[in-house]
Design an enzyme around this catalytic site. Structure first.
Site, PDB file in Angstrom:
ATOM      1  N   HIS A 157       0.948  -1.238  -0.028  1.00  0.00           N
ATOM      2  CA  HIS A 157      -0.025   0.033  -0.153  1.00  0.00           C
ATOM      3  C   HIS A 157       0.820   1.426  -0.054  1.00  0.00           C
ATOM      4  O   HIS A 157       0.456   2.508   0.384  1.00  0.00           O
ATOM      5  CB  HIS A 157      -0.901  -0.004   1.260  1.00  0.00           C
ATOM      6  CG  HIS A 157      -1.738  -1.095   1.448  1.00  0.00           C
ATOM      7  ND1 HIS A 157      -3.086  -1.637   0.948  1.00  0.00           N
ATOM      8  CD2 HIS A 157      -1.549  -2.538   1.756  1.00  0.00           C
ATOM      9  CE1 HIS A 157      -3.446  -2.532   1.384  1.00  0.00           C
ATOM     10  NE2 HIS A 157      -2.456  -3.288   1.930  1.00  0.00           N
ATOM     11  N   SER A 278      15.978  21.241 -16.644  1.00  0.00           N
ATOM     12  CA  SER A 278      14.816  22.118 -16.950  1.00  0.00           C
ATOM     13  C   SER A 278      15.237  23.305 -17.607  1.00  0.00           C
ATOM     14  O   SER A 278      16.302  23.589 -17.516  1.00  0.00           O
ATOM     15  CB  SER A 278      13.995  22.330 -15.585  1.00  0.00           C
ATOM     16  OG  SER A 278      13.279  23.466 -15.609  1.00  0.00           O
ATOM     17  N   LYS A 284      17.219  21.619 -11.646  1.00  0.00           N
ATOM     18  CA  LYS A 284      16.520  20.137 -11.824  1.00  0.00           C
ATOM     19  C   LYS A 284      17.392  19.115 -12.667  1.00  0.00           C
ATOM     20  O   LYS A 284      18.220  19.437 -13.547  1.00  0.00           O
ATOM     21  CB  LYS A 284      15.244  20.441 -12.675  1.00  0.00           C
ATOM     22  CG  LYS A 284      13.934  21.321 -12.017  1.00  0.00           C
ATOM     23  CD  LYS A 284      13.473  20.319 -10.937  1.00  0.00           C
ATOM     24  CE  LYS A 284      12.715  19.245 -11.257  1.00  0.00           C
ATOM     25  NZ  LYS A 284      11.414  19.596 -12.136  1.00  0.00           N
ATOM     26  N   GLU A 291      10.170   8.467 -17.204  1.00  0.00           N
ATOM     27  CA  GLU A 291       8.699   8.920 -17.373  1.00  0.00           C
ATOM     28  C   GLU A 291       8.047   8.536 -18.622  1.00  0.00           C
ATOM     29  O   GLU A 291       6.825   8.186 -18.946  1.00  0.00           O
ATOM     30  CB  GLU A 291       9.023  10.253 -17.230  1.00  0.00           C
ATOM     31  CG  GLU A 291       9.093  10.977 -15.755  1.00  0.00           C
ATOM     32  CD  GLU A 291       9.405  12.482 -15.814  1.00  0.00           C
ATOM     33  OE1 GLU A 291       8.758  13.223 -15.550  1.00  0.00           O
ATOM     34  OE2 GLU A 291      10.613  12.806 -16.214  1.00  0.00           O
TER      35      GLU A 291
END
Ligand code: ARG
Length: 467
Positions: A157, A278, A284, A291
């Site tokens: 979970h 970024s 970043k 992704e």
């Protein structure tokens, strides 16, 4: 305007836009070499059936061979009137050898031709996908070997649950890929069924030896029903299921890796080679490869749904809808063969923060071990669970950890506790105790690693046999 294959009964030219909609040459040119192989085998079959003379067969075959060279050397010149790969090859053959080229299509339809080409293409390309999968499996297996000493929090979970070995976790992503490969291998036998010799839908009126054609082309068997042969595309749906399932497995893996690289977890660090920056925020470092793996899975699942939707209400044998099946298969195949090697390299380059991982294991994650300790002392598990629950409660109330709770308190909760209970609060011990087959103990994981090696080697020799 050049003649169309089927131009005889037509007196009007095609509408230009309708022609563009109809043509599949943009994508089915990927079947060129399979189409030529199919035609070579068909020429032999026609020769043996007495339709082609030896001289005609030789002429046709020589023409086909030189067209194959044109494709291989990337110098085949398409013409605007090439509707699909079959008509392009036939048009070129006519240019090279003249009207005898027209004898090759005897007894054959593009309906049995296209599905023959497509099956051949898959028979040749499934092993490529298999090799890419094996590459990722090897990367996961090497990680399991390298990270054998790293203990981490296992989650259910997405809540901290029990300590496990990081190796065990890596291998939990190895086995699903093994099943994916087994599925692909099984699909190969259902794909290797020869449709050629089914004609448009009803079969062939000439004495063609279909078994000979099958053997020539490497098919394992011959289709039993000409109608089913030209219309059946469940092998396509199955392939797209396999690729969608692979996508789901990769996506689950990618998702957790992304999570583990966040500052909040800080378990993994990705190298610069597999991340991007970024344009706005200088600090970043984004896990794009993972992704994109996750994102592309949407289309892989979509392609499966597309083909099933396309198939579900086709009324007759061959319907033009079927032309679209190739776009989906090529797309899913390309997506995975592009993604898998990147994923394998990115995973190999991950830096593991073993200390952060170990630090995430708190005493509460060993509560089950404390209950198991009571079981060893003869307490029924259900009662042990309640007793440990009370200890957790008391530690929470006193704002201390389970290992800080004094012995008197434990003994008050249950007389089965004694001083040796504190040995339980060691993640290494907890892991070591789970030595059942498939468990997370180092010796069980070592066994699993050797099983994984065996599985990889066994599949590798299979693939080699098939190619
Ligand atoms: N381009 C077609 C396809 O990919 C070939 C079969 C055409 N058959 C026909 N009856 N028009 O499916």
């Amino acid at each position: 305007m050049t003649k169309k294959l089927w131009g005889g009964r037509f007196s009007q030219d095609s509408d230009a836009q309708a022609w563009a909609l109809n043509a599949s040459i943009d994508f089915d040119q990927r079947l060129a070499l399979q189409d030529i192989r199919g035609s070579l085998a068909w020429a032999s079959a026609l020769q043996h059936a007495g339709i082609l003379t030896d001289a005609e067969t030789q002429e046709i075959k020589a023409g086909l061979e030189s067209i194959a060279e044109e494709f291989q050397e990337d110098r085949f010149a398409f013409e605007p009137m090439d509707e699909d790969i079959h008509s392009a090859v036939e048009r070129r053959l006519t240019e090279l050898i003249g009207p005898d080229a027209g004898k090759l299509h005897t007894g054959r339809s593009r309906n049995d031709q296209v599905v023959t080409d497509f099956r051949l293409w898959l028979m040749e390309h499934i092993p490529q996908l298999d090799i890419a999968l094996a590459g990722l499996q090897s990367a996961l297996l090497s990680r399991a070997e390298t990270d054998i000493d790293v203990i981490m929090a296992g989650y259910t979970h997405l809540q901290r649950a029990q300590p496990i070995l990081l190796s065990h976790w890596w291998l939990s992503h190895f086995w699903p890929l093994q099943r994916d490969r087994e599925r692909l291998a099984e699909l190969t036998s259902r794909t290797a069924v020869l449709p050629l010799g089914s004609g448009a839908l009803a079969g062939v009126p000439f004495p063609i030896d279909r078994h000979e054609v099958a053997t020539d082309l490497g098919f394992l068997s011959v289709s039993s029903n000409s109608i089913d042969a030209v219309s059946g595309r469940d092998f396509v749906a199955e392939f797209l299921f396999c690729t969608a399932m692979i996508g789901i497995h990769l996506s689950k893996l990618a998702e957790v890796i992304i999570l583990f690289t966040t500052a909040e977890f800080n378990y993994f660090e990705l190298t610069d080679a597999f991340t991007t920056g970024s344009s706005l925020m200088p600090q970043k470092k984004n896990p794009d490869a993972f992704e994109l793996t996750r994102g592309k899975t949407g289309v892989l699942i979509g392609n499966l749904v597309s083909v099933m939707t396309m198939l579900k209400a086709l009324p007759s044998t061959y319907d033009k809808d079927l032309q679209e099946d190739k776009v989906l298969v090529f797309h899913s195949f390309d997506t995975l063969t592009q993604t898998l090697p990147v994923l394998a390299s990115a995973i190999s380059s991950i830096q593991v923060n073993a200390e952060t991982m170990l630090a995430a294991i708190d005493d509460n994650m060993l509560a089950t071990d404390l209950a198991d300790y009571l079981v060893d002392k003869g307490v029924p598990f259900r009662e042990a669970h309640t007793v440990v629950g009370q200890a957790v409660r008391q530690a929470l109330d006193a704002e201390i950890t389970l290992s800080e709770l004094p012995l008197e308190t434990y003994v008050q909760i249950s007389p089965a506790f004694s001083n040796d209970l504190y040995a339980v609060f060691d993640a290494g011990n907890s892991v070591a105790r789970r030595a059942s087959i498939g468990g997370t103990a180092p010796q069980a994981v070592a066994q699993q690693i050797s099983q994984a090696h065996n599985a990889l080697e066994a599949m590798q020799s299979n693939t080699l046999l098939e190619v």
